[in-house]
Design a protein around this motif. Sequence first.
Motif, PDB file in Angstrom:
ATOM      1  N   SER A  77      15.546  18.121 -28.346  1.00 21.19           N
ATOM      2  CA  SER A  77      15.096  16.805 -28.811  1.00 21.19           C
ATOM      3  C   SER A  77      13.678  16.861 -29.347  1.00 21.19           C
ATOM      4  O   SER A  77      13.331  16.151 -30.303  1.00 21.19           O
ATOM      5  N   LYS A  79      12.371  19.329 -30.894  1.00 20.30           N
ATOM      6  CA  LYS A  79      12.341  20.096 -32.134  1.00 20.30           C
ATOM      7  C   LYS A  79      13.156  19.458 -33.252  1.00 20.30           C
ATOM      8  O   LYS A  79      12.944  19.771 -34.424  1.00 20.30           O
ATOM      9  N   SER A  80      14.096  18.569 -32.898  1.00 18.81           N
ATOM     10  CA  SER A  80      14.983  17.998 -33.917  1.00 18.81           C
ATOM     11  C   SER A  80      15.010  16.477 -33.821  1.00 18.81           C
ATOM     12  O   SER A  80      15.463  15.925 -32.813  1.00 18.81           O
ATOM     13  N   LEU A  81      14.528  15.811 -34.868  1.00 22.26           N
ATOM     14  CA  LEU A  81      14.532  14.352 -34.890  1.00 22.26           C
ATOM     15  C   LEU A  81      15.958  13.808 -34.945  1.00 22.26           C
ATOM     16  O   LEU A  81      16.278  12.822 -34.278  1.00 22.26           O
ATOM     17  N   LYS A  82      16.822  14.447 -35.717  1.00 21.59           N
ATOM     18  CA  LYS A  82      18.208  13.988 -35.828  1.00 21.59           C
ATOM     19  C   LYS A  82      18.917  14.068 -34.483  1.00 21.59           C
ATOM     20  O   LYS A  82      19.650  13.152 -34.094  1.00 21.59           O
ATOM     21  N   ARG A  84      17.460  14.049 -31.557  1.00 18.38           N
ATOM     22  CA  ARG A  84      16.828  13.073 -30.674  1.00 18.38           C
ATOM     23  C   ARG A  84      17.383  11.672 -30.918  1.00 18.38           C
ATOM     24  O   ARG A  84      17.669  10.936 -29.972  1.00 18.38           O
ATOM     25  N   ASN A  85      17.557  11.319 -32.189  1.00 18.30           N
ATOM     26  CA  ASN A  85      18.127  10.012 -32.509  1.00 18.30           C
ATOM     27  C   ASN A  85      19.571   9.901 -32.042  1.00 18.30           C
ATOM     28  O   ASN A  85      20.019   8.830 -31.618  1.00 18.30           O
ATOM     29  N   ARG A  90      17.580   4.854 -31.397  1.00 14.07           N
ATOM     30  CA  ARG A  90      16.325   4.500 -32.047  1.00 14.07           C
ATOM     31  C   ARG A  90      15.853   3.125 -31.568  1.00 14.07           C
ATOM     32  O   ARG A  90      16.678   2.292 -31.186  1.00 14.07           O
ATOM     33  N   THR A 137      14.288   2.740 -26.717  1.00 13.88           N
ATOM     34  CA  THR A 137      15.473   3.545 -26.446  1.00 13.88           C
ATOM     35  C   THR A 137      15.853   3.571 -24.968  1.00 13.88           C
ATOM     36  O   THR A 137      16.973   3.920 -24.623  1.00 13.88           O
TER      37      THR A 137
END
Length: 223
Positions: A77, A79-82, A84-85, A90, A137
């Motif tokens: 999460s 390292k990757s926004l996608k 994490r979302n 969001r 969130t």
Amino acid sequence: MAINFLRAFIIYIFVILAVRLMGKRQVGELKPHELVITILLSAVAVIPLEENSMPLANCLVPILLFISMEIITSVISMKSLKFRNLIQGRPIFIIRQGKLDQKKLKEMRFTIDDVIDALRQKNVFNIEEVEDAVIETNGTISVLPKAEYKPLTANDVGISVKEKGMPVTIVMDGKPVSEYFNEYKIKDSEIELVIQSVNKKTEKIMLLTIDDDGNTYLIDKEI
């Protein structure tokens, strides 16, 4: 009986260590995946307490697996926004520029009562005073009041205020505290000087703090 106590103690220590690895969060601040892991930990930890014939490994191994999954999820999460979302969701505006977004409320299955209750918990008792409100969130609500309802600050009235810094705890519950924050350690001699300055015995003090200006705050121990 002794075996049951030992099993319970081992599981207790193991779960505490597992939760510590997850990081410091209150229940209301847990992300969805963290809440799932917490529930699973609770469920798995109870089973060997009810089934004494079950090997402890049947409990400890799944706990280690759950915590490993939580740590891996957290690292990905970061390292990757996608990702994490996908996992956390969001933040969503339910009030934007003073207007309530009823469509978003329906999507989130929020009632107007839920919104009003959440606003009251933020010390906002009139929805008309809200400029923006966001559902975070973790399910909590963040509120930005309209400009005319914001409390005045020193900057607003042109006053210069000196920063005092965070007070440091010197004595807590009748005992000297040399290291309250991990990165800040106080010498025993300095602690003794502060205690002498308030003219109290250490064991009679519930709380003693000191700020950057040398001002102390003292609460006497009643019992």
